[in-house]
Design a protein around this motif. Structure first.
Motif, mmCIF file in Angstrom:
data_model
loop_
_atom_site.group_PDB
_atom_site.id
_atom_site.type_symbol
_atom_site.label_atom_id
_atom_site.label_comp_id
_atom_site.label_asym_id
_atom_site.label_seq_id
_atom_site.Cartn_x
_atom_site.Cartn_y
_atom_site.Cartn_z
ATOM 1 N N LEU A 25 36.553 35.383 23.824
ATOM 2 C CA LEU A 25 36.110 36.714 23.399
ATOM 3 C C LEU A 25 34.628 36.924 23.688
ATOM 4 C CD1 LEU A 25 37.995 36.831 19.976
ATOM 5 C CD2 LEU A 25 38.681 37.932 22.114
ATOM 6 N N SER A 26 33.826 35.893 23.416
ATOM 7 C CA SER A 26 32.383 36.003 23.669
ATOM 8 C C SER A 26 32.097 36.210 25.148
ATOM 9 C CB SER A 26 31.678 34.733 23.177
ATOM 10 O OG SER A 26 31.800 34.593 21.783
ATOM 11 N N LYS A 27 32.817 35.487 26.011
ATOM 12 C CA LYS A 27 32.599 35.609 27.449
ATOM 13 C C LYS A 27 33.055 36.967 27.963
ATOM 14 C CE LYS A 27 32.950 30.641 28.372
ATOM 15 N NZ LYS A 27 33.728 29.574 29.044
ATOM 16 N N GLU A 74 37.852 37.762 42.137
ATOM 17 C CA GLU A 74 37.048 37.013 43.112
ATOM 18 C C GLU A 74 35.594 36.826 42.681
ATOM 19 O OE1 GLU A 74 35.640 37.364 47.813
ATOM 20 O OE2 GLU A 74 37.068 38.798 46.964
ATOM 21 N N LEU A 75 35.006 37.873 42.067
ATOM 22 C CA LEU A 75 33.566 37.845 41.803
ATOM 23 C C LEU A 75 33.194 37.582 40.347
ATOM 24 C CD1 LEU A 75 32.623 40.974 43.959
ATOM 25 C CD2 LEU A 75 32.552 38.566 44.642
ATOM 26 N N THR A 76 33.969 38.122 39.408
ATOM 27 C CA THR A 76 33.578 38.061 37.996
ATOM 28 C C THR A 76 34.158 36.859 37.258
ATOM 29 O OG1 THR A 76 33.456 40.486 37.982
ATOM 30 C CG2 THR A 76 33.480 39.361 35.843
ATOM 31 N N PHE A 80 32.363 33.449 34.748
ATOM 32 C CA PHE A 80 32.461 33.366 33.291
ATOM 33 C C PHE A 80 33.549 32.401 32.812
ATOM 34 C CE2 PHE A 80 30.218 37.322 33.924
ATOM 35 C CZ PHE A 80 29.341 37.378 32.849
ATOM 36 N N PHE A 81 34.618 32.236 33.604
ATOM 37 C CA PHE A 81 35.743 31.427 33.139
ATOM 38 C C PHE A 81 36.101 30.268 34.057
ATOM 39 C CE2 PHE A 81 36.302 35.679 31.321
ATOM 40 C CZ PHE A 81 36.419 35.368 29.980
ATOM 41 N N LYS A 82 35.377 30.087 35.141
ATOM 42 C CA LYS A 82 35.610 28.971 36.055
ATOM 43 C C LYS A 82 37.001 29.005 36.686
ATOM 44 C CE LYS A 82 31.587 27.644 34.661
ATOM 45 N NZ LYS A 82 30.403 27.996 35.480
ATOM 46 N N HIS A 83 37.589 30.196 36.810
ATOM 47 C CA HIS A 83 38.848 30.359 37.534
ATOM 48 C C HIS A 83 38.893 31.791 38.049
ATOM 49 C CE1 HIS A 83 41.046 32.958 34.672
ATOM 50 N NE2 HIS A 83 40.459 32.256 33.705
ATOM 51 N N ASN A 84 39.845 32.087 38.930
ATOM 52 C CA ASN A 84 39.959 33.440 39.480
ATOM 53 C C ASN A 84 41.377 33.991 39.326
ATOM 54 O OD1 ASN A 84 41.273 31.809 41.272
ATOM 55 N ND2 ASN A 84 40.270 32.588 43.113
ATOM 56 N N ASN A 85 42.028 33.612 38.224
ATOM 57 C CA ASN A 85 43.414 34.006 37.981
ATOM 58 C C ASN A 85 43.457 35.206 37.030
ATOM 59 O OD1 ASN A 85 46.142 34.165 37.211
ATOM 60 N ND2 ASN A 85 46.437 31.995 37.633
#
Length: 206
Positions: A25-27, A74-76, A80-85
């Motif tokens: 939630l914070s991220k 791809e970019l965000t 913040f989450f170390k993945h792109n899923n």
């Protein structure tokens, strides 16, 4: 500040919580605030309308919209989450009770997740669901959109590979042309050498 936010703030002061909000939630809140700051900065420099919007709070600040899932993935997300899923991100939203509010855009809302109400994040708790449960708001139409995103990424990759192959083909053709020119030059030299040798032998016979 929203009226509901102000009411919750006064209630929170009566019963303060010692624990902090969930990292997810914070991220998510942080990436939206970063996007808002970037929009404000773009507006000040006059290039706001030239800037492609990826994610932002909605107009009322009571939810947020992912305008470009492909760019968001791809970019965000990796920052913040170390993945792109993207599908994993919205599954997480579902576990915290967020609702997808529209079938046309990726807008999500939660009564405790509002702009300017960061202190309310601690009041959002995970839903007790089966780990394998699939988000209710990921309907067939949404799955189709996710498939389209995946196909677009695959198509882009194939286009880049085709472009690389085209360049390699042009380079190889140029090399082949150089080798052919060199071959012709060597054959000319060989023919000239043989003519010179033949003339030399004829002079000896004379």
């Amino acid at each position: 500040m929203n009226k509901s936010c102000a009411t919750s703030s006064s209630c929170s002061s009566l019963s303060p919580r010692t624990k902090g909000p969930a990292p997810f939630l914070s991220k998510t809140y942080a990436l939206l605030e970063e996007s808002a700051e970037e929009e404000a900065a773009a507006g000040e420099t006059g290039d706001y309308y030239d800037r492609k919007k990826i994610v932002s709070w909605n107009a009322e600040g009571t939810g947020f919209v992912v305008w470009s899932p492909a760019d968001f993935s791809e970019l965000t997300l990796p920052r913040f989450f170390k993945h792109n899923n993207f599908s994993s991100f919205i599954r997480q939203l579902n576990t915290y009770g967020f609702k997808k509010t529209s079938s046309k855009i990726w807008e999500f809302k939660h009564e405790k997740f509002q702009r300017g109400c960061k202190h309310m994040l601690v009041e959002i708790t995970r839903k007790k669901t089966e780990p394998s449960a699939f988000p209710a708001f990921l309907k067939a139409s949404d799955n189709d959109q996710l498939n389209i995103i995946g196909e677009e990424n695959s198509r882009q990759t194939l286009m880049e590979e085709n472009e690389n192959l085209r360049r390699e083909k042009v380079e190889l053709q140029a090399q082949i042309a150089q080798f052919k020119a060199l071959e012709i030059k060597l054959l000319d030299c060989l023919a000239q050498h043989m003519d010179n040798s033949s003339n030399h032998n004829e002079r000896k016979l004379c």
